[in-house]
Design a protein around this motif. Sequence first.
Motif, PDB file in Angstrom:
ATOM      1  N   LYS A  54       0.451  -1.253  -0.009  1.00 25.49           N
ATOM      2  CA  LYS A  54       0.260  -0.130   0.184  1.00 25.49           C
ATOM      3  C   LYS A  54       0.970   1.290   0.253  1.00 25.49           C
ATOM      4  CE  LYS A  54      -3.582  -2.242   2.171  1.00 25.49           C
ATOM      5  NZ  LYS A  54      -4.760  -1.999   3.087  1.00 25.49           N
ATOM      6  N   VAL A  55       1.990   1.307   0.391  1.00 25.52           N
ATOM      7  CA  VAL A  55       3.072   2.506   1.107  1.00 25.52           C
ATOM      8  C   VAL A  55       4.018   2.646  -0.777  1.00 25.52           C
ATOM      9  CG1 VAL A  55       2.734   2.611   3.158  1.00 25.52           C
ATOM     10  CG2 VAL A  55       4.083   1.527   2.924  1.00 25.52           C
ATOM     11  N   GLU A  56       4.184   1.024  -1.140  1.00 28.57           N
ATOM     12  CA  GLU A  56       5.258   1.072  -1.636  1.00 28.57           C
ATOM     13  C   GLU A  56       5.683   2.718  -2.660  1.00 28.57           C
ATOM     14  OE1 GLU A  56       7.144  -3.081  -3.897  1.00 28.57           O
ATOM     15  OE2 GLU A  56       5.395  -2.725  -3.920  1.00 28.57           O
ATOM     16  N   SER A  57       4.218   2.621  -3.392  1.00 26.53           N
ATOM     17  CA  SER A  57       4.709   3.890  -4.760  1.00 26.53           C
ATOM     18  C   SER A  57       5.158   5.219  -3.338  1.00 26.53           C
ATOM     19  CB  SER A  57       3.358   4.101  -5.276  1.00 26.53           C
ATOM     20  OG  SER A  57       2.760   4.285  -4.313  1.00 26.53           O
ATOM     21  N   TYR A  58       4.799   5.110  -2.250  1.00 27.28           N
ATOM     22  CA  TYR A  58       4.942   7.044  -1.988  1.00 27.28           C
ATOM     23  C   TYR A  58       6.442   6.640  -1.457  1.00 27.28           C
ATOM     24  CZ  TYR A  58       0.155   7.088  -2.248  1.00 27.28           C
ATOM     25  OH  TYR A  58      -1.081   7.002  -2.365  1.00 27.28           O
ATOM     26  N   ILE A  59       7.322   5.414  -0.740  1.00 27.71           N
ATOM     27  CA  ILE A  59       8.388   5.455  -0.176  1.00 27.71           C
ATOM     28  C   ILE A  59       9.495   4.713  -1.271  1.00 27.71           C
ATOM     29  CG2 ILE A  59       8.068   5.155   1.822  1.00 27.71           C
ATOM     30  CD1 ILE A  59       7.818   2.349   2.133  1.00 27.71           C
ATOM     31  N   GLN A  60       9.139   3.876  -1.860  1.00 24.66           N
ATOM     32  CA  GLN A  60      10.132   3.748  -3.253  1.00 24.66           C
ATOM     33  C   GLN A  60      11.170   4.692  -3.840  1.00 24.66           C
ATOM     34  OE1 GLN A  60       9.939  -0.326  -4.645  1.00 24.66           O
ATOM     35  NE2 GLN A  60      12.428   0.939  -5.006  1.00 24.66           N
ATOM     36  N   ARG A  61      11.793   4.085  -3.973  1.00 27.39           N
ATOM     37  CA  ARG A  61      13.338   5.089  -4.325  1.00 27.39           C
ATOM     38  C   ARG A  61      14.192   4.908  -5.698  1.00 27.39           C
ATOM     39  NH1 ARG A  61      10.468   8.111  -2.132  1.00 27.39           N
ATOM     40  NH2 ARG A  61      10.987   9.104  -0.213  1.00 27.39           N
ATOM     41  N   GLN A  62      14.604   5.665  -6.685  1.00 21.67           N
ATOM     42  CA  GLN A  62      15.018   4.896  -8.002  1.00 21.67           C
ATOM     43  C   GLN A  62      16.803   4.369  -7.092  1.00 21.67           C
ATOM     44  OE1 GLN A  62      14.873   8.152  -9.960  1.00 21.67           O
ATOM     45  NE2 GLN A  62      16.246   6.909 -12.016  1.00 21.67           N
ATOM     46  N   GLU A  63      16.806   3.232  -8.206  1.00 18.73           N
ATOM     47  CA  GLU A  63      18.562   2.310  -8.082  1.00 18.73           C
ATOM     48  C   GLU A  63      18.995   3.724  -8.570  1.00 18.73           C
ATOM     49  OE1 GLU A  63      18.535  -0.437  -6.574  1.00 18.73           O
ATOM     50  OE2 GLU A  63      16.959  -0.696  -5.818  1.00 18.73           O
ATOM     51  N   THR A  64      20.437   3.451  -8.866  1.00 14.86           N
ATOM     52  CA  THR A  64      21.383   4.297  -9.545  1.00 14.86           C
ATOM     53  C   THR A  64      22.713   3.181  -9.647  1.00 14.86           C
ATOM     54  OG1 THR A  64      22.058   5.585  -6.816  1.00 14.86           O
ATOM     55  CG2 THR A  64      21.180   6.285  -8.542  1.00 14.86           C
ATOM     56  N   ASN A  65      23.207   3.281 -10.124  1.00 17.18           N
ATOM     57  CA  ASN A  65      24.380   3.043 -10.596  1.00 17.18           C
ATOM     58  C   ASN A  65      25.334   3.326  -9.133  1.00 17.18           C
ATOM     59  OD1 ASN A  65      24.041   2.747 -13.487  1.00 17.18           O
ATOM     60  ND2 ASN A  65      24.528   4.747 -14.014  1.00 17.18           N
ATOM     61  N   ILE A 106      15.946  10.095   8.055  1.00 13.86           N
ATOM     62  CA  ILE A 106      15.237  10.630   7.209  1.00 13.86           C
ATOM     63  C   ILE A 106      13.674   9.192   6.009  1.00 13.86           C
ATOM     64  CG2 ILE A 106      14.879  11.036   4.101  1.00 13.86           C
ATOM     65  CD1 ILE A 106      17.781  12.083   4.343  1.00 13.86           C
ATOM     66  N   ILE A 107      14.643   8.048   6.101  1.00 15.56           N
ATOM     67  CA  ILE A 107      13.534   7.138   6.368  1.00 15.56           C
ATOM     68  C   ILE A 107      12.647   6.976   7.471  1.00 15.56           C
ATOM     69  CG2 ILE A 107      13.090   4.490   6.037  1.00 15.56           C
ATOM     70  CD1 ILE A 107      16.212   4.643   4.618  1.00 15.56           C
ATOM     71  N   ILE A 108      12.550   6.657   7.905  1.00 15.04           N
ATOM     72  CA  ILE A 108      11.421   6.574   9.157  1.00 15.04           C
ATOM     73  C   ILE A 108      10.135   7.907   9.009  1.00 15.04           C
ATOM     74  CG2 ILE A 108      10.877   6.649  11.674  1.00 15.04           C
ATOM     75  CD1 ILE A 108      13.758   4.833  12.344  1.00 15.04           C
ATOM     76  N   PRO A 109      11.173   9.019   9.648  1.00 19.17           N
ATOM     77  CA  PRO A 109      10.076  10.043   8.849  1.00 19.17           C
ATOM     78  C   PRO A 109       8.566  10.249   8.209  1.00 19.17           C
ATOM     79  CG  PRO A 109      11.939  11.369  10.453  1.00 19.17           C
ATOM     80  CD  PRO A 109      12.567   9.760   9.813  1.00 19.17           C
ATOM     81  N   GLU A 110       9.574  10.049   6.441  1.00 20.86           N
ATOM     82  CA  GLU A 110       8.958  10.204   5.600  1.00 20.86           C
ATOM     83  C   GLU A 110       7.704   8.395   5.286  1.00 20.86           C
ATOM     84  OE1 GLU A 110      11.471   9.354   2.657  1.00 20.86           O
ATOM     85  OE2 GLU A 110      12.200  10.493   2.303  1.00 20.86           O
ATOM     86  N   THR A 111       8.275   7.448   6.401  1.00 19.54           N
ATOM     87  CA  THR A 111       7.608   6.730   5.608  1.00 19.54           C
ATOM     88  C   THR A 111       6.607   6.231   7.105  1.00 19.54           C
ATOM     89  OG1 THR A 111       9.570   4.752   5.580  1.00 19.54           O
ATOM     90  CG2 THR A 111       7.318   4.009   6.227  1.00 19.54           C
ATOM     91  N   TYR A 112       6.461   7.733   7.956  1.00 19.34           N
ATOM     92  CA  TYR A 112       5.556   7.131   9.004  1.00 19.34           C
ATOM     93  C   TYR A 112       4.458   8.585   8.837  1.00 19.34           C
ATOM     94  CZ  TYR A 112       3.076   9.371  13.090  1.00 19.34           C
ATOM     95  OH  TYR A 112       2.476  10.188  13.898  1.00 19.34           O
ATOM     96  N   GLU A 113       4.749   9.677   7.811  1.00 23.42           N
ATOM     97  CA  GLU A 113       4.055  10.284   7.071  1.00 23.42           C
ATOM     98  C   GLU A 113       2.826  10.153   6.307  1.00 23.42           C
ATOM     99  OE1 GLU A 113       3.421  13.578   8.180  1.00 23.42           O
ATOM    100  OE2 GLU A 113       4.561  13.075   9.470  1.00 23.42           O
ATOM    101  N   THR A 114       3.637   8.727   5.388  1.00 26.14           N
ATOM    102  CA  THR A 114       3.167   8.273   5.196  1.00 26.14           C
ATOM    103  C   THR A 114       1.738   6.987   5.060  1.00 26.14           C
ATOM    104  OG1 THR A 114       4.647   7.946   2.780  1.00 26.14           O
ATOM    105  CG2 THR A 114       3.192   6.522   2.693  1.00 26.14           C
ATOM    106  N   LEU A 115       2.330   6.422   6.425  1.00 28.62           N
ATOM    107  CA  LEU A 115       1.515   5.483   7.035  1.00 28.62           C
ATOM    108  C   LEU A 115       0.311   6.110   7.923  1.00 28.62           C
ATOM    109  CD1 LEU A 115       3.751   2.862   9.008  1.00 28.62           C
ATOM    110  CD2 LEU A 115       2.325   2.771   6.510  1.00 28.62           C
ATOM    111  N   LYS A 116       0.736   7.317   8.804  1.00 27.66           N
ATOM    112  CA  LYS A 116      -0.121   8.211   9.569  1.00 27.66           C
ATOM    113  C   LYS A 116      -1.415   8.477   9.202  1.00 27.66           C
ATOM    114  CE  LYS A 116       0.988  12.929   9.945  1.00 27.66           C
ATOM    115  NZ  LYS A 116       0.919  14.993  10.478  1.00 27.66           N
ATOM    116  N   ASP A 117      -1.574   8.843   8.714  1.00 28.13           N
ATOM    117  CA  ASP A 117      -3.116   9.215   7.730  1.00 28.13           C
ATOM    118  C   ASP A 117      -4.373   8.171   7.637  1.00 28.13           C
ATOM    119  OD1 ASP A 117      -2.470  11.661   7.308  1.00 28.13           O
ATOM    120  OD2 ASP A 117      -1.778  12.157   5.949  1.00 28.13           O
ATOM    121  N   ASP A 118      -3.761   6.763   7.430  1.00 32.11           N
ATOM    122  CA  ASP A 118      -4.580   5.757   7.003  1.00 32.11           C
ATOM    123  C   ASP A 118      -4.126   4.695   7.868  1.00 32.11           C
ATOM    124  OD1 ASP A 118      -5.169   6.168   4.610  1.00 32.11           O
ATOM    125  OD2 ASP A 118      -3.695   5.258   3.687  1.00 32.11           O
ATOM    126  N   TYR A 119      -3.284   5.136   8.873  1.00 29.84           N
ATOM    127  CA  TYR A 119      -3.487   4.244  10.481  1.00 29.84           C
ATOM    128  C   TYR A 119      -2.958   3.974  11.450  1.00 29.84           C
ATOM    129  CZ  TYR A 119      -2.728   0.606   6.249  1.00 29.84           C
ATOM    130  OH  TYR A 119      -3.094   0.139   4.828  1.00 29.84           O
TER     131      TYR A 119
END
Length: 194
Positions: A54-65, A106-119
């Motif tokens: 459910k949250v993958e599209s919001y927290i997925q980051r692009q792979e780089t070289n 960076i990861i924890i606040p970003e993921t929390y912001e994504t989760l907090k509205d729905d969960y």
Amino acid sequence: MRPQRRVWCQEWLQRRERMGSSVTILHGLQEENETLFRNYVRMDINSFYALVSKVESYIQRQETNMRQGITPAARVEATLAYLATGCCYTSLQYSTRRISKQSLSIIIPETYETLKDDYMKVPTTPEVWMCVAQGFFTRWNFPNCLGAIDRKHISIRPPQDSGSYFFNYSHYLSYDVRELRPPVLTTTSSRCLL
């Protein structure tokens, strides 16, 4: 002037793809013991991966070289561990996650912001509050109860000149964090919390 970096990423952190907990612990527990998996992430396998999808599209980051990105499952796992234990980022980076504390900050606040509205919603209407009160009465026989307070002491470095303000009965410095909980934790917050 800031000193120049000696390395892009420390070697032990670069082994995250082979030895990080998302690879070793999550997959191992998933294959061998669902009860231990549930204890580790505090939800069953299907719920964990449904949450990740459910949250993958919001927290997925692009792979780089330069390097591989941190997977959405690892991001959700780190966030759940932080919310469940209250450990500092430094402890989490060493506790088999192999994600640097700078990335975790960076990861924890970003993921929390994504989760907090729905969960992690708070009831907003009187009907939902009445439903919560009914849940406490039905499940625990507590009438007119709207929440239970859970408490955790988080170890800290105290601010300067704070004296003994943060010193607790366990003889270490901590901040007292409290959380209001419903009668039963549910995976969807739109339903009544019964």
